[in-house]
Scaffold this motif. Structure first.
Motif, PDB file in Angstrom:
ATOM      1  N   UNK A  58       0.832  -1.203   0.000  1.00  0.00           N
ATOM      2  CA  UNK A  58       0.000   0.000   0.000  1.00  0.00           C
ATOM      3  C   UNK A  58       0.869   1.257   0.000  1.00  0.00           C
ATOM      4  N   UNK A  59       1.902   1.259   0.821  1.00  0.00           N
ATOM      5  CA  UNK A  59       2.779   2.429   0.893  1.00  0.00           C
ATOM      6  C   UNK A  59       3.531   2.640  -0.416  1.00  0.00           C
ATOM      7  N   UNK A  62       1.305   3.604  -3.342  1.00  0.00           N
ATOM      8  CA  UNK A  62       0.529   4.829  -3.165  1.00  0.00           C
ATOM      9  C   UNK A  62       1.353   6.106  -3.155  1.00  0.00           C
ATOM     10  N   UNK A  63       2.691   5.974  -3.175  1.00  0.00           N
ATOM     11  CA  UNK A  63       3.527   7.172  -3.136  1.00  0.00           C
ATOM     12  C   UNK A  63       4.441   7.196  -4.362  1.00  0.00           C
ATOM     13  N   UNK A  64       4.867   8.390  -4.785  1.00  0.00           N
ATOM     14  CA  UNK A  64       5.710   8.479  -5.989  1.00  0.00           C
ATOM     15  C   UNK A  64       7.092   7.875  -5.742  1.00  0.00           C
ATOM     16  N   UNK A  67       9.675  10.319  -4.412  1.00  0.00           N
ATOM     17  CA  UNK A  67       9.657  10.588  -2.971  1.00  0.00           C
ATOM     18  C   UNK A  67      10.297   9.428  -2.213  1.00  0.00           C
ATOM     19  N   UNK A  71      13.439   9.775   0.257  1.00  0.00           N
ATOM     20  CA  UNK A  71      13.416   9.323   1.654  1.00  0.00           C
ATOM     21  C   UNK A  71      14.657   8.488   1.938  1.00  0.00           C
TER      22      UNK A  71
ATOM     23  N   UNK B 180       6.599  18.252  -3.116  1.00  0.00           N
ATOM     24  CA  UNK B 180       7.917  17.614  -3.020  1.00  0.00           C
ATOM     25  C   UNK B 180       9.006  18.680  -2.904  1.00  0.00           C
ATOM     26  N   UNK B 197      10.003  14.378   3.847  1.00  0.00           N
ATOM     27  CA  UNK B 197       9.617  13.513   2.726  1.00  0.00           C
ATOM     28  C   UNK B 197       8.583  12.492   3.153  1.00  0.00           C
ATOM     29  N   UNK B 198       8.661  12.052   4.404  1.00  0.00           N
ATOM     30  CA  UNK B 198       7.661  11.097   4.878  1.00  0.00           C
ATOM     31  C   UNK B 198       6.279  11.759   4.928  1.00  0.00           C
ATOM     32  N   UNK B 200       5.260  14.184   3.090  1.00  0.00           N
ATOM     33  CA  UNK B 200       4.786  14.301   1.707  1.00  0.00           C
ATOM     34  C   UNK B 200       4.256  12.950   1.209  1.00  0.00           C
ATOM     35  N   UNK B 201       4.994  11.882   1.535  1.00  0.00           N
ATOM     36  CA  UNK B 201       4.550  10.552   1.119  1.00  0.00           C
ATOM     37  C   UNK B 201       3.160  10.264   1.694  1.00  0.00           C
ATOM     38  N   UNK B 202       2.957  10.621   2.964  1.00  0.00           N
ATOM     39  CA  UNK B 202       1.653  10.373   3.592  1.00  0.00           C
ATOM     40  C   UNK B 202       0.566  11.231   2.939  1.00  0.00           C
ATOM     41  N   UNK B 204       0.506  12.050  -0.223  1.00  0.00           N
ATOM     42  CA  UNK B 204       0.152  11.338  -1.456  1.00  0.00           C
ATOM     43  C   UNK B 204      -0.770  10.171  -1.142  1.00  0.00           C
ATOM     44  N   UNK B 205      -0.444   9.436  -0.061  1.00  0.00           N
ATOM     45  CA  UNK B 205      -1.282   8.297   0.322  1.00  0.00           C
ATOM     46  C   UNK B 205      -2.708   8.771   0.609  1.00  0.00           C
TER      47      UNK B 205
END
Lengths: 236, 229
Positions: A58-59, A62-64, A67, A71, B180, B197-198, B200-202, B204-205
């Motif tokens: 899912x993670x 669901x994320x680009x 990114x 990370x 981003x 960045x985390x 931002x990732x969340x 997007x989720x």
């Protein structure tokens, strides 16, 4: 178009081509070998086994990818533990970080693709396997997974192409792949068309080769679905 | 949950820009997808070939490379030819427009395939029945083809949308202040890249999760009256 620019920097592109192919091939190989067990875990009825895999998939889906790469490349250095550990020798390298991000990303997508293949197994095949007394492991090895791979092949060929295209992101973190070569050429000569169109041609060539290879593979794996060619000759 | 060192509003601003950019690009891709699908199904070999060239090229080249061609190439193109039209002085390409156009152009190709499949999924007999009742071509399109093709198009459309949202992250590379890039700026100032960045990732989720929820609802709505096996 100034073709002398392309000719002068051709060596750089070839070097980039090697890097691109290396990145894509290694991450796909590791990603696929991670995805098979993960897909099996994902179909488990035990939530403790399927849950973590589900969260991972899912993670990463669901994320680009960009990114995820940031990370890993920029983010991990934030932690003292990471910086003082023996892993830091590898994790401070852009190449390793890109490879790690690509691998985790493609493994997540591939897990979902193989899961779909497993879910598509006809119930009759499983019943037949059970009725001849196969154990769960044997059933997976001989019945479920071979069929799942076959059903997953078209979707997986798309994933391979996506990974090839995604690998161009490596150029953002200083890696000289095909796109990285193009960015160097662009900044050196300020000629974006020559630089990026050449890269585009390289990518197209790889894409079409891959599409062609997968067509061949599909032809082989779906041999049992083709009308038999020799039967007509035999009847005549 | 996270200490954002006062950069929260900035990230939120970036998130809004990401959403705006995605929706604008979606609009363009839907338009191009419709035109592309009609071309692909047209009887003219020229239009069909044109649409096929478009989808083949897009699927062969990475998004990032296309974006760099539009951004850097467009810059050179405009500054080379604008003087001929009487503009003088240097023109900067707006990264928002470059991003919207490139992403819209890329996903137009994927939408073309989705819509083509959806149109073909509507039984030809129904269209013929429409014509037999004396409906005009437009009436057949709006009353018979469109309501049914939407149902077939939703799963593919949904996938394309989810990929599109994630692709917008690339605009940060050409200098657009999406979330981003906002995160990159905040990370540089605070030396907390992982945190930003985390977050931002969340974000997007969150966007993709809400999208999936809405798409499921739409699918249910447009499948009204379809008998499930």
């Amino acid at each position: 178009m100034d073709f002398s620019i392309i000719a002068d920097s051709f060596g750089l592109y070839i070097q980039g081509l090697k890097t691109t192919l290396q990145l894509v091939f290694i991450s796909l190989a590791i990603g696929l070998s991670m995805a098979v067990p993960l897909a099996v875990f994902r179909t488990s009825k035990n939530r403790l086994i399927s849950g973590p895999v589900r969260a991972y998939v899912y993670f990463f889906r669901g994320t680009p990818l960009l990114v995820q790469m940031f990370i890993i490349y920029y983010g991990l250095g934030q932690f003292e533990i990471v910086r003082t550990s023996f892993l830091w020798v590898f994790l401070k390298e852009a190449y390793v970080c890109a490879l790690l991000a690509f691998t985790l990303n493609t493994a997540a997508y591939t897990t979902e693709i193989i899961r779909g293949g497993i879910a598509g197994t006809p119930i009759g095949e499983i019943e037949a396997a059970k009725s001849v007394g196969m154990s769960r492991g044997l059933m997976f090895r001989r019945i479920i997974l071979p069929g799942a791979f076959r059903r997953a092949l078209p979707a997986y060929s798309n994933e391979v192409i996506f990974m090839l295209h995604g690998s161009s992101l490596a150029s953002v973190i200083t890696i000289i792949d095909i796109t990285g070569a193009a960015r160097i050429v662009n900044s050196r000569y300020y000629s974006p068309y020559e630089a990026f169109l050449t890269a585009a041609v390289f990518y197209m060539a790889i894409t079409f080769t891959l599409v062609w290879l997968f067509k061949k593979l599909e032809h082989r794996w779906y041999a049992h679905l083709r009308p038999q060619e020799h039967s007509a000759a035999a009847a005549a | 949950m996270f200490d954002l060192y006062g950069y929260g509003p900035s990230i939120l601003e970036g998130t809004l820009l990401t959403i705006e950019l995605s929706l604008a690009a979606l609009g363009i891709s839907l338009l191009l997808g419709f035109i592309g699908a009609l071309f692909k199904l047209s009887r003219s070999p020229f239009l069909e070939g044109l649409a096929r060239l478009y989808t083949t090229i897009i699927r062969g080249i990475p998004d990032l490379v296309l974006m760099l061609i539009v951004f850097f190439g467009g810059q050179v193109f405009i500054n080379r030819y604008a003087p001929l039209l009487g503009f003088n002085g240097y023109i900067d390409i707006n990264p928002f427009i470059a991003g919207v156009l490139t992403i819209g152009f890329i996903f137009g190709a994927y939408m073309t395939e989705t819509f083509r499949g959806a149109i073909l999924a509507v039984p030809a007999g129904q269209l013929e029945a429409g014509f037999a009742y004396g409906l005009s071509r437009l009436q057949v399109f709006f009353r018979i083809l469109l309501p049914q093709m939407i149902r077939h198009a939703i799963p593919g459309f949904g996938n394309n949308w989810l990929v599109l949202v994630k692709t917008t992250a690339l605009v940060s590379i050409i200098g657009l202040d999406d979330m981003v890039r906002k995160a990159a700026l905040a990370a540089g100032a605070t030396r907390k890249p992982f945190t930003f960045y985390l977050v931002v990732a969340l974000n997007y989720l969150a966007i993709t999760s809400v999208s999936v929820y809405l798409l499921n609802w739409m699918e249910k709505r447009y499948s009204a009256g379809v008998i499930k096996a």
